[in-house]
Design a protein around this motif. Structure first.
Motif, PDB file in Angstrom:
ATOM      1  N   ALA A 210      42.498  42.565  43.605  1.00 49.55           N
ATOM      2  CA  ALA A 210      42.530  42.815  42.154  1.00 49.55           C
ATOM      3  C   ALA A 210      42.679  44.302  41.833  1.00 49.55           C
ATOM      4  O   ALA A 210      42.899  44.666  40.681  1.00 49.55           O
ATOM      5  N   GLU A 216      48.689  39.924  39.505  1.00 54.20           N
ATOM      6  CA  GLU A 216      48.527  39.413  38.147  1.00 54.20           C
ATOM      7  C   GLU A 216      47.099  39.572  37.644  1.00 54.20           C
ATOM      8  O   GLU A 216      46.864  39.707  36.445  1.00 54.20           O
ATOM      9  N   GLY A 217      46.135  39.545  38.562  1.00 57.65           N
ATOM     10  CA  GLY A 217      44.737  39.707  38.167  1.00 57.65           C
ATOM     11  C   GLY A 217      44.254  41.135  38.312  1.00 57.65           C
ATOM     12  O   GLY A 217      43.068  41.365  38.566  1.00 57.65           O
ATOM     13  N   ASN A 220      40.841  42.600  36.946  1.00 51.87           N
ATOM     14  CA  ASN A 220      40.132  41.487  36.323  1.00 51.87           C
ATOM     15  C   ASN A 220      38.656  41.567  36.714  1.00 51.87           C
ATOM     16  O   ASN A 220      38.322  41.578  37.889  1.00 51.87           O
ATOM     17  N   LEU A 221      37.788  41.620  35.727  1.00 52.35           N
ATOM     18  CA  LEU A 221      36.370  41.852  35.978  1.00 52.35           C
ATOM     19  C   LEU A 221      35.763  40.767  36.861  1.00 52.35           C
ATOM     20  O   LEU A 221      34.990  41.064  37.780  1.00 52.35           O
ATOM     21  N   GLU A 222      36.083  39.512  36.594  1.00 55.44           N
ATOM     22  CA  GLU A 222      35.491  38.422  37.357  1.00 55.44           C
ATOM     23  C   GLU A 222      35.867  38.490  38.833  1.00 55.44           C
ATOM     24  O   GLU A 222      35.071  38.139  39.704  1.00 55.44           O
ATOM     25  N   LYS A 223      37.096  38.934  39.107  1.00 53.46           N
ATOM     26  CA  LYS A 223      37.538  39.040  40.495  1.00 53.46           C
ATOM     27  C   LYS A 223      36.956  40.273  41.189  1.00 53.46           C
ATOM     28  O   LYS A 223      36.770  40.285  42.410  1.00 53.46           O
ATOM     29  N   PRO A 243      39.193  47.888  31.009  1.00 46.85           N
ATOM     30  CA  PRO A 243      40.283  47.836  30.020  1.00 46.85           C
ATOM     31  C   PRO A 243      40.951  49.194  29.786  1.00 46.85           C
ATOM     32  O   PRO A 243      42.158  49.267  29.585  1.00 46.85           O
ATOM     33  N   LYS A 246      43.308  50.056  32.736  1.00 39.67           N
ATOM     34  CA  LYS A 246      44.600  49.343  32.721  1.00 39.67           C
ATOM     35  C   LYS A 246      45.650  50.113  31.938  1.00 39.67           C
ATOM     36  O   LYS A 246      46.862  49.960  32.178  1.00 39.67           O
TER      37      LYS A 246
END
Length: 248
Positions: A210, A216-217, A220-223, A243, A246
């Protein structure tokens, strides 16, 4: 003996390459009749010392030996396919973890479904048929599948004048079909599953992936959370920082 087939050679064993182990097991299982014939020829040579050594070696090749070959041929075969895909330059970390999860599922299925052991047992029976080794009756639950004799368990000499209140426990050596499946086959599967879990942690691998902008992720916070926890990162700060990162 195999004049119409290309020659097969053993590869040097490696602790890190699954393919080497698979090729070695595959060659031995495919060429076992020829190997036994060579050992037979050596036993008739005039050198008594060499003949005795080979006779002892040949005595180890029984149904249990062939069964172990078939077990590792099945497990290492799946590992080799996984290894080949993981070495592809087009495989990213996320796909790699999906592939690892696939082989873990395969191991779990072998562990939970008794009927999946039957093809391995039958494969071993076919090999010993071709090799001239005595084939046991697959329907006999108490069948001895190893020609090696069981040692008679005895109490230690210091206990000869004592009264034993409990039975002496003798470790089962996989001498019947049921014992082999529970005491050897399942232990092998558990060890392989444990090694896969130790070497490939899905959360961390996906967290690293990530961090790749091409993913694509990306960020991503969850990953990223599993990876962030290892480094004791402040998750509350990451909620606001990712954010912004990014946009850079």
């Amino acid at each position: 003996m195999y004049a119409d087939k290309p020659p097969m050679e053993l590869k040097r064993l490696s602790d890190t390459r699954w393919a080497c182990g698979y090729f070695s097991v595959h060659v031995v299982s495919r060429c076992l009749p020829a190997i036994l014939k060579v050992l037979d020829d050596i036993t008739h040579e005039p050198n008594p010392e060499r003949s005795l050594d080979v006779s002892s070696l040949k005595g180890l090749v029984d149904f249990q030996f062939v069964l172990m070959l078939c077990v590792f041929q099945d497990i290492l075969g799946a590992a080799k396919c996984t290894s080949d895909i993981l070495q592809s330059p087009n495989t990213d970390l996320a796909k790699a973890m999906d592939i690892i999860d696939t082989i873990k599922d395969r191991i779990a299925m072998l562990r939970s479904r008794e009927e999946d052991f039957e093809p391995i047992w039958q494969h071993a029976a076919d090999i010993v048929n071709d090799s001239g080794i005595t084939v046991p009756d697959v329907g006999h639950k108490d069948l001895i599948i190893s020609r090696r004799s069981r040692r008679q368990i005895r109490a230690p000499e210091r206990l000869h004048d004592s009264i034993l209140l409990e039975l002496l426990v003798q470790h089962r050596g996989g001498n019947t079909k049921e014992e082999f499946r529970t005491d050897i086959f399942y232990v092998i599967l558990d060890t392989v599953a444990s090694e896969l879990s130790d070497r490939f942690t899905s959360g961390v691998m996906r967290g690293i992936h990530a961090l790749n902008p091409a993913n694509e992720g990306f960020l991503n916070l969850e990953k990223i959370k599993p990876l962030a926890k290892i480094y004791s990162a402040n998750l509350d700060d990451l909620v606001h920082e990712l954010p912004q990162a990014k946009r850079l």
